[in-house]
Design a protein around this motif. Structure first.
Motif, PDB file in Angstrom:
ATOM      1  N   ILE A  13     -55.156  26.488   7.135  1.00 52.55           N
ATOM      2  CA  ILE A  13     -56.324  25.634   7.372  1.00 52.55           C
ATOM      3  C   ILE A  13     -56.725  25.742   8.846  1.00 52.55           C
ATOM      4  N   ASN A  14     -58.011  25.615   9.112  1.00 55.22           N
ATOM      5  CA  ASN A  14     -58.465  25.697  10.499  1.00 55.22           C
ATOM      6  C   ASN A  14     -59.143  24.412  10.961  1.00 55.22           C
ATOM      7  N   ARG A  15     -59.140  23.412  10.087  1.00 57.12           N
ATOM      8  CA  ARG A  15     -59.646  22.103  10.492  1.00 57.12           C
ATOM      9  C   ARG A  15     -58.972  21.034   9.640  1.00 57.12           C
ATOM     10  N   ALA A  16     -58.725  19.895  10.275  1.00 54.31           N
ATOM     11  CA  ALA A  16     -58.179  18.729   9.584  1.00 54.31           C
ATOM     12  C   ALA A  16     -59.264  17.672   9.566  1.00 54.31           C
ATOM     13  N   ARG A  17     -59.700  17.279   8.379  1.00 53.41           N
ATOM     14  CA  ARG A  17     -60.752  16.273   8.233  1.00 53.41           C
ATOM     15  C   ARG A  17     -60.098  14.933   7.949  1.00 53.41           C
ATOM     16  N   LYS A  36     -51.862  17.192  16.438  1.00 46.90           N
ATOM     17  CA  LYS A  36     -51.856  17.669  17.825  1.00 46.90           C
ATOM     18  C   LYS A  36     -50.484  18.195  18.232  1.00 46.90           C
ATOM     19  N   TYR A  44     -50.843  26.584  16.437  1.00 47.07           N
ATOM     20  CA  TYR A  44     -51.945  26.653  15.469  1.00 47.07           C
ATOM     21  C   TYR A  44     -53.269  26.389  16.174  1.00 47.07           C
ATOM     22  N   VAL A  46     -56.456  24.554  15.257  1.00 46.30           N
ATOM     23  CA  VAL A  46     -56.975  23.635  14.241  1.00 46.30           C
ATOM     24  C   VAL A  46     -57.894  22.625  14.904  1.00 46.30           C
ATOM     25  N   ALA A  47     -59.095  22.482  14.354  1.00 50.27           N
ATOM     26  CA  ALA A  47     -60.019  21.444  14.819  1.00 50.27           C
ATOM     27  C   ALA A  47     -59.719  20.161  14.047  1.00 50.27           C
ATOM     28  N   ILE A  48     -59.902  19.031  14.697  1.00 49.76           N
ATOM     29  CA  ILE A  48     -59.756  17.743  14.028  1.00 49.76           C
ATOM     30  C   ILE A  48     -61.137  17.133  13.892  1.00 49.76           C
ATOM     31  N   MET A  49     -61.552  16.924  12.632  1.00 52.05           N
ATOM     32  CA  MET A  49     -62.866  16.348  12.342  1.00 52.05           C
ATOM     33  C   MET A  49     -62.685  14.918  11.871  1.00 52.05           C
ATOM     34  N   ASP A  51     -64.423  11.945   9.870  1.00 44.96           N
ATOM     35  CA  ASP A  51     -65.482  11.556   8.943  1.00 44.96           C
ATOM     36  C   ASP A  51     -65.612  10.038   9.029  1.00 44.96           C
TER      37      ASP A  51
END
Length: 72
Positions: A13-17, A36, A44, A46-49, A51
């Motif tokens: 995965i490249n982002r955590a929503r 983090k 890794y 990984v972007a943290i999004m 919502d």
């Protein structure tokens, strides 16, 4: 939170929503800290999004309202 999170990261995965509509603030904070920590320890990318809840945009303390509603 635990092995499943690292398994997702290993899986690519490249982002955590993070869905703020579910769970409590302390759970969200712990999850973000865990992501983090894994990013730092394992390297890794990984972007943290975040919502936010519905149409609210949370801006923090700007001396006025802490959130606003968007108008369609």
């Amino acid at each position: 939170m635990g092995i499943w999170l690292e398994a997702l990261l290993v899986g690519g995965i490249n982002r955590a929503r993070i869905n703020m509509c579910h769970g409590r603030r302390d759970w969200h904070k712990a999850l973000i800290q865990k992501v983090k920590r894994l990013i730092e320890e394992k390297g890794y990318v990984v972007a943290i999004m975040i919502d936010t809840e519905g149409s609210e945009i949370h801006m923090g303390d700007l001396g006025g309202a802490s959130s606003t509603k968007s108008k369609a």
